[in-house]
Every structure is written in C-alpha cells, then in structure tokens.
Design a protein around this motif. Structure first.
Motif, PDB file in Angstrom:
ATOM      1  N   ARG A   1       1.086  -1.140   0.105  1.00  0.00           N
ATOM      2  CA  ARG A   1       0.056  -0.081  -0.064  1.00  0.00           C
ATOM      3  C   ARG A   1       0.856   1.228   0.096  1.00  0.00           C
ATOM      4  NH1 ARG A   1      -3.787  -2.554   4.582  1.00  0.00           N
ATOM      5  NH2 ARG A   1      -5.263  -3.965   3.408  1.00  0.00           N
ATOM      6  N   PHE A   2       1.925   1.190   0.766  1.00  0.00           N
ATOM      7  CA  PHE A   2       2.826   2.290   0.804  1.00  0.00           C
ATOM      8  C   PHE A   2       3.585   2.614  -0.665  1.00  0.00           C
ATOM      9  CE2 PHE A   2       7.024   4.079   1.304  1.00  0.00           C
ATOM     10  CZ  PHE A   2       6.907   5.238   2.144  1.00  0.00           C
TER      11      PHE A   2
ATOM     12  N   LYS B   1       2.010   9.583  -5.686  1.00  0.00           N
ATOM     13  CA  LYS B   1       2.587  11.042  -5.350  1.00  0.00           C
ATOM     14  C   LYS B   1       3.853  11.238  -6.444  1.00  0.00           C
ATOM     15  CE  LYS B   1       1.698  10.604  -0.441  1.00  0.00           C
ATOM     16  NZ  LYS B   1       2.520  10.338   0.984  1.00  0.00           N
ATOM     17  N   HIS B   2       4.701  10.179  -6.596  1.00  0.00           N
ATOM     18  CA  HIS B   2       5.556  10.845  -7.824  1.00  0.00           C
ATOM     19  C   HIS B   2       5.255  10.997  -9.205  1.00  0.00           C
ATOM     20  CE1 HIS B   2       8.404   8.204  -4.999  1.00  0.00           C
ATOM     21  NE2 HIS B   2       8.528   9.234  -4.794  1.00  0.00           N
ATOM     22  N   LEU B   3       3.909  10.234  -9.570  1.00  0.00           N
ATOM     23  CA  LEU B   3       3.392  10.524 -10.680  1.00  0.00           C
ATOM     24  C   LEU B   3       2.605  11.743 -10.811  1.00  0.00           C
ATOM     25  CD1 LEU B   3       2.183   7.043 -11.935  1.00  0.00           C
ATOM     26  CD2 LEU B   3       4.182   8.305 -12.628  1.00  0.00           C
ATOM     27  N   MET B   4       2.009  12.173  -9.810  1.00  0.00           N
ATOM     28  CA  MET B   4       1.574  13.534  -9.530  1.00  0.00           C
ATOM     29  C   MET B   4       2.493  14.768  -9.562  1.00  0.00           C
ATOM     30  SD  MET B   4      -1.151  15.137  -9.378  1.00  0.00           S
ATOM     31  CE  MET B   4      -2.483  13.935  -8.957  1.00  0.00           C
ATOM     32  N   THR B   5       3.522  14.526  -9.104  1.00  0.00           N
ATOM     33  CA  THR B   5       4.879  15.483  -9.007  1.00  0.00           C
ATOM     34  C   THR B   5       5.082  15.607 -10.615  1.00  0.00           C
ATOM     35  OG1 THR B   5       5.403  14.696  -6.702  1.00  0.00           O
ATOM     36  CG2 THR B   5       6.987  15.883  -8.310  1.00  0.00           C
ATOM     37  N   PHE B   6       5.172  14.557 -11.265  1.00  0.00           N
ATOM     38  CA  PHE B   6       5.404  14.474 -12.655  1.00  0.00           C
ATOM     39  C   PHE B   6       4.520  15.258 -13.427  1.00  0.00           C
ATOM     40  CE2 PHE B   6       4.213  12.646 -16.740  1.00  0.00           C
ATOM     41  CZ  PHE B   6       5.468  12.543 -17.538  1.00  0.00           C
ATOM     42  N   VAL B   7       3.233  15.282 -13.114  1.00  0.00           N
ATOM     43  CA  VAL B   7       2.059  16.195 -13.767  1.00  0.00           C
ATOM     44  C   VAL B   7       2.481  17.391 -13.481  1.00  0.00           C
ATOM     45  CG1 VAL B   7      -0.157  16.429 -14.041  1.00  0.00           C
ATOM     46  CG2 VAL B   7       0.652  14.204 -14.006  1.00  0.00           C
ATOM     47  N   LEU B   8       2.678  17.737 -12.209  1.00  0.00           N
ATOM     48  CA  LEU B   8       2.921  19.021 -12.012  1.00  0.00           C
ATOM     49  C   LEU B   8       3.976  19.621 -12.567  1.00  0.00           C
ATOM     50  CD1 LEU B   8       1.894  18.649  -8.161  1.00  0.00           C
ATOM     51  CD2 LEU B   8       0.561  19.816  -9.825  1.00  0.00           C
ATOM     52  N   CYS B   9       5.210  19.045 -12.736  1.00  0.00           N
ATOM     53  CA  CYS B   9       6.345  19.435 -13.257  1.00  0.00           C
ATOM     54  C   CYS B   9       6.044  19.859 -14.646  1.00  0.00           C
ATOM     55  CB  CYS B   9       7.522  18.613 -13.150  1.00  0.00           C
ATOM     56  SG  CYS B   9       8.166  18.381 -11.578  1.00  0.00           S
ATOM     57  N   VAL B  10       5.401  18.788 -15.565  1.00  0.00           N
ATOM     58  CA  VAL B  10       5.138  19.201 -16.898  1.00  0.00           C
ATOM     59  C   VAL B  10       4.223  20.368 -17.026  1.00  0.00           C
ATOM     60  CG1 VAL B  10       3.661  18.145 -18.732  1.00  0.00           C
ATOM     61  CG2 VAL B  10       4.974  16.839 -17.532  1.00  0.00           C
ATOM     62  N   LEU B  11       3.319  20.779 -16.019  1.00  0.00           N
ATOM     63  CA  LEU B  11       2.290  21.951 -15.995  1.00  0.00           C
ATOM     64  C   LEU B  11       3.332  23.034 -15.787  1.00  0.00           C
ATOM     65  CD1 LEU B  11      -0.832  20.868 -13.972  1.00  0.00           C
ATOM     66  CD2 LEU B  11      -0.513  21.124 -16.570  1.00  0.00           C
ATOM     67  N   ALA B  12       4.189  22.841 -14.908  1.00  0.00           N
ATOM     68  CA  ALA B  12       5.156  23.959 -14.466  1.00  0.00           C
ATOM     69  C   ALA B  12       6.027  24.362 -15.827  1.00  0.00           C
ATOM     70  CB  ALA B  12       6.092  23.550 -13.297  1.00  0.00           C
ATOM     71  N   LEU B  13       6.526  23.231 -16.493  1.00  0.00           N
ATOM     72  CA  LEU B  13       7.299  23.441 -17.758  1.00  0.00           C
ATOM     73  C   LEU B  13       6.493  24.304 -18.906  1.00  0.00           C
ATOM     74  CD1 LEU B  13       9.306  20.119 -18.124  1.00  0.00           C
ATOM     75  CD2 LEU B  13      10.510  22.377 -17.848  1.00  0.00           C
TER      76      LEU B  13
ATOM     77  N   TRP C   1      14.547  17.778 -15.191  1.00  0.00           N
ATOM     78  CA  TRP C   1      14.966  16.923 -14.551  1.00  0.00           C
ATOM     79  C   TRP C   1      14.283  16.181 -13.628  1.00  0.00           C
ATOM     80  CZ3 TRP C   1      16.048  16.630  -9.428  1.00  0.00           C
ATOM     81  CH2 TRP C   1      17.002  15.560  -8.893  1.00  0.00           C
ATOM     82  N   CYS C   2      13.465  16.988 -12.670  1.00  0.00           N
ATOM     83  CA  CYS C   2      12.595  16.504 -11.620  1.00  0.00           C
ATOM     84  C   CYS C   2      11.273  15.541 -12.304  1.00  0.00           C
ATOM     85  CB  CYS C   2      12.131  17.720 -10.881  1.00  0.00           C
ATOM     86  SG  CYS C   2      10.886  17.178  -9.586  1.00  0.00           S
ATOM     87  N   ALA C   3      10.956  16.318 -13.447  1.00  0.00           N
ATOM     88  CA  ALA C   3       9.873  15.385 -14.161  1.00  0.00           C
ATOM     89  C   ALA C   3      10.166  14.016 -14.670  1.00  0.00           C
ATOM     90  CB  ALA C   3       9.434  16.439 -15.248  1.00  0.00           C
ATOM     91  N   THR C   4      11.463  14.046 -15.283  1.00  0.00           N
ATOM     92  CA  THR C   4      11.959  12.689 -15.766  1.00  0.00           C
ATOM     93  C   THR C   4      12.171  11.509 -14.499  1.00  0.00           C
ATOM     94  OG1 THR C   4      13.248  13.822 -17.529  1.00  0.00           O
ATOM     95  CG2 THR C   4      13.878  11.644 -16.809  1.00  0.00           C
ATOM     96  N   THR C   5      12.892  12.139 -13.500  1.00  0.00           N
ATOM     97  CA  THR C   5      13.093  11.565 -12.205  1.00  0.00           C
ATOM     98  C   THR C   5      11.825  10.839 -11.642  1.00  0.00           C
ATOM     99  OG1 THR C   5      14.929  12.685 -11.678  1.00  0.00           O
ATOM    100  CG2 THR C   5      14.063  11.491  -9.948  1.00  0.00           C
ATOM    101  N   MET C   6      10.872  11.867 -11.509  1.00  0.00           N
ATOM    102  CA  MET C   6       9.506  11.322 -10.988  1.00  0.00           C
ATOM    103  C   MET C   6       8.703  10.442 -11.693  1.00  0.00           C
ATOM    104  SD  MET C   6       9.147  12.625  -8.013  1.00  0.00           S
ATOM    105  CE  MET C   6      10.938  12.431  -7.750  1.00  0.00           C
ATOM    106  N   LEU C   7       8.962  10.526 -13.319  1.00  0.00           N
ATOM    107  CA  LEU C   7       8.429   9.592 -14.120  1.00  0.00           C
ATOM    108  C   LEU C   7       9.005   8.025 -13.810  1.00  0.00           C
ATOM    109  CD1 LEU C   7       6.478   8.849 -16.438  1.00  0.00           C
ATOM    110  CD2 LEU C   7       8.315   9.526 -17.811  1.00  0.00           C
ATOM    111  N   TYR C   8      10.240   8.002 -13.940  1.00  0.00           N
ATOM    112  CA  TYR C   8      10.763   6.791 -13.906  1.00  0.00           C
ATOM    113  C   TYR C   8      10.586   6.006 -12.348  1.00  0.00           C
ATOM    114  CZ  TYR C   8      15.331   7.866 -11.642  1.00  0.00           C
ATOM    115  OH  TYR C   8      16.495   8.325 -10.932  1.00  0.00           O
ATOM    116  N   VAL C   9      10.831   7.030 -11.464  1.00  0.00           N
ATOM    117  CA  VAL C   9      10.589   6.502 -10.159  1.00  0.00           C
ATOM    118  C   VAL C   9       8.978   6.096  -9.884  1.00  0.00           C
ATOM    119  CG1 VAL C   9      10.608   7.162  -7.754  1.00  0.00           C
ATOM    120  CG2 VAL C   9      12.539   7.892  -9.185  1.00  0.00           C
TER     121      VAL C   9
END
Length: 377
Positions: free
Chosen positions: A285-286, A293-305, A332-340
């Motif tokens: 579950r964790f 959370k990581h994928l949501m961060t990826f989406v936010l990074c894309v929107l920021a870009l 870089w953050c978006a790429t990292t969050m996507l693969y993680v």
C-alpha cells in the motif's frame, strides 16, 4: 561477485576446488531515489559457491547482505524489503540442501536474532545459528545494568553499533541495542543436507567455536576496519558414531543427484507467515501511494514547464538565464519522478505481489496439513 550498478561487495574464498559460483540479486533493494542509502544501486544479493570437500562432498557457501534501512524498530513498511530478502534467501538455501549439500551461510543480515526475518531463515531454511550453538549458557542482559562493550562483544556477539567501533561511537541506539551495547547483525549459519539424503554413516557438520574478530583499530590509524566487526566460526566434522571423521572411507558422502525434493520436519509457522504478510501488505500500500505521489509530481512538473515556456516571452531578457536553469531543473525533476513513479513503482509492486501470493499459498497449505502429510516422520 558483482550485482547491481556498483556491486554488492560480496566475496567468498576457499582452498578447496570450486565447482560452481552464482549470485542471486534480491528482487527488492530499496528505492533508486534513495541515493544516500544506495542499496538499490549496489544490488543487495546472495552470492554462493559450491566446492568439493573430501569428506562432506559438496558444500555450498553463501555470503549475503540484506537491505539495511529501517532497523529493528522501524515502521512496518520499512521491514518489507528485508522480509523479501529473507524469504528469497531461505528458499535458495532450502533448495541447496534438498540436492544433498551441506550449507554454510554468512553475511550481514541487518536484523537481530529474535526478529521475524531471522525466524524465517532459521525455520524455513533449516539453518542453525553457530553463535547460539556455541554460547548456550549466556545470561540475558539487563537494561539497567548492561554489559561492558567488551563483554557485549564476547558474550553476545555484538558486531554493529558498538561503542568500540569508530564508525558508531556516540551513535544514539535503539532500546534493544542499548541493552546489548550494540547489535548482532552478522551471522554464520549452517545446516546438514536434507534428511532424504541422510544415511546411518553420513558425517555431521557441527559448530564448535565462534568469536567476533577485527574489533581493533587499523594499525597506525584511529578508525576501525569497518562499521561492522567480523564473525569467525570453527566447525568440526563428526562421524555418526562420535569422534572426528577424518577419512572419506569412514562415512557416506551425500550425493547431489537425488531427483525427489525433500521436506523439512520443521518449518515456518503460520503465525510468522501472517506477521510477514502484514508487513508486506503495508509495504504494498505504501508503494502504491508513493508511486501515485511521484506521478502527480511528474504531472505538476509538466504543467510548470508549460507555464515557464508559454510565459517566457513576457519576461525581461536578463531573466532568461534563470528561466533556463529553472527549465532544466523542472525537466530533470519530471524525468526522475516519471521513472521512479512508473518504472520503479511497478518494479516494487510486482515482486511484492508475487511474494504475498507465495506466502498466502504456503500458509494455506500448512493450515490444510498438506505439507505436514508429506514430511517424513
């Protein structure tokens, strides 16, 4: 033997002829985003060699290093990766014994003797703790009157977090570690071949002495050899009727070509399996939550870009270097969050699913008595 991107740091030396060597990376070793711990990058694993002994026949020696993070008192989800390590290691050892090999297993298991991962290893793999066998009458320490650091090493086999180790001197200790003036995390374990290979003349491997070694500082320097002390074990090979087995003709050497799998007379309890499942389910579950959370961060990074690129024409030219740096950092953050989030998220969830299903099936078989009926009486 190498594993992962940086290598697991496992080595096995022997004076006997080596017949085979292998390394089994554990399916879960922490997260790639946890760069400081580094477990994922080194690829924690179990290395083994099979060598030919003149009296014992084939002996398989394991060296392993388990996932480190979490400690004995960490949160439930932190225990899961080490439980995965323990289950996979126990299966490897059990399979080796079933083909008629003596087993010696050593390494940094990163757990104290009375914890669930060590229960799984002892019960499912049928391994015996050499230190426990050779220190039977050691009294339990008292938290209000703990042993000296020297006595803790000699009596309780403390190998980690000792005040005498330069790397851990002054380190805050957990409750149990304070009681023992450190932790016993490093072991030498052993077992005989599976009982299906036993005869009345099979030799017996027995631990006769164990001690903690390399406790002194490196000569000429003010630091220890490692953050863990070493463990040394001495074994005796006994003849079935007593005494030392010194000649191959006096014993039966187990063969390693028996096609039938052997089942141990003792096994992991259903309560231990249930406890492991609780931890593994919590980690599942964790892991799913972290992936989201990581994928949501990826989406936010894309929107920021998109926002940076679309609004950059309205900024003064002197702001362009800062915008460029911000674009690189966000990309870089978006790429990292996507693969993680996506790659490692599935990487972690899939092995957890497999092992949860394995343990549930095994528990059901134990409860139904199917395994018990197959065991030799």
């Amino acid at each position: 033997m190498n594993s992962g991107a940086l290598g697991a740091g496992l080595v096995i030396l022997t004076r006997f002829p080596i017949l085979a060597a292998t390394i089994h990376p554990y399916s879960l070793n922490g997260s790639p985003i946890d760069v400081v711990a580094g477990d994922w990058f080194v690829g924690k694993a179990a290395a083994s060699i099979v060598f030919a002994h003149p009296i014992l026949g084939q002996v398989e020696v394991y060296n392993t290093h388990f996932f480190a993070k979490g400690g004995d008192e960490g949160p439930e989800h932190q225990r899961a990766h080490r439980l995965v390590n323990a289950w996979e290691f126990a299966k490897l050892v059990r399979q080796s014994a079933e083909v008629g090999r003596y087993i010696i297993a050593s390494g940094d298991f990163n757990r104290s003797p009375s914890t669930l991962p060590m229960d799984i290893i002892r019960d499912h793999a049928g391994l015996t703790d050499a230190w426990a066998v050779t220190h039977l009458d050691t009294p339990e320490p008292n938290l209000h009157n703990p042993p000296s650091p020297q006595d803790a090493i000699h009596l309780y086999g403390v190998t980690a977090d000792s005040p005498l180790n330069s790397y851990s001197a002054g380190k805050p200790l957990e409750h149990r570690a304070r009681k023992f003036q450190g932790k016993r995390l490093d072991y030498v374990l052993y077992r005989q071949p599976s009982s299906i290979h036993a005869t009345a003349r099979i030799p017996i491997l027995r631990a006769v002495d164990t001690r903690v070694v390399m406790t002194e500082l490196v000569p000429g320097y003010h630091f220890s050899y490692s953050d863990h002390f070493g463990v040394e074990a001495t074994f005796d090979i006994e003849a079935p009727g007593g005494g030392h087995a010194t000649e191959p003709t006096s014993v039966d050497i187990p063969t390693s070509n028996h096609p039938k799998p052997a089942l141990s007379q003792t096994d992991i309890s259903t309560d231990s399996i249930t406890e492991a499942l609780v931890s593994l389910t919590a980690r599942y579950r964790f892991a799913e939550s972290q992936a989201r959370k990581h994928l949501m961060t990826f989406v936010l990074c894309v929107l920021a870009l998109i926002a940076i690129i679309s609004t950059s024409p309205w900024f003064p030219s002197y702001v362009n270097p800062a915008l460029t740096l911000a674009t690189v950092a966000v990309a870089w953050c978006a790429t990292t969050m996507l693969y993680v989030g996506f790659v490692y998220g599935n990487w972690e969830v899939n092995p957890l699913t497999n092992i949860i299903e394995e343990l549930e099936l095994y528990r059901a078989a134990l409860e139904a008595g199917q395994l018990g009926r197959l065991r030799p009486q």
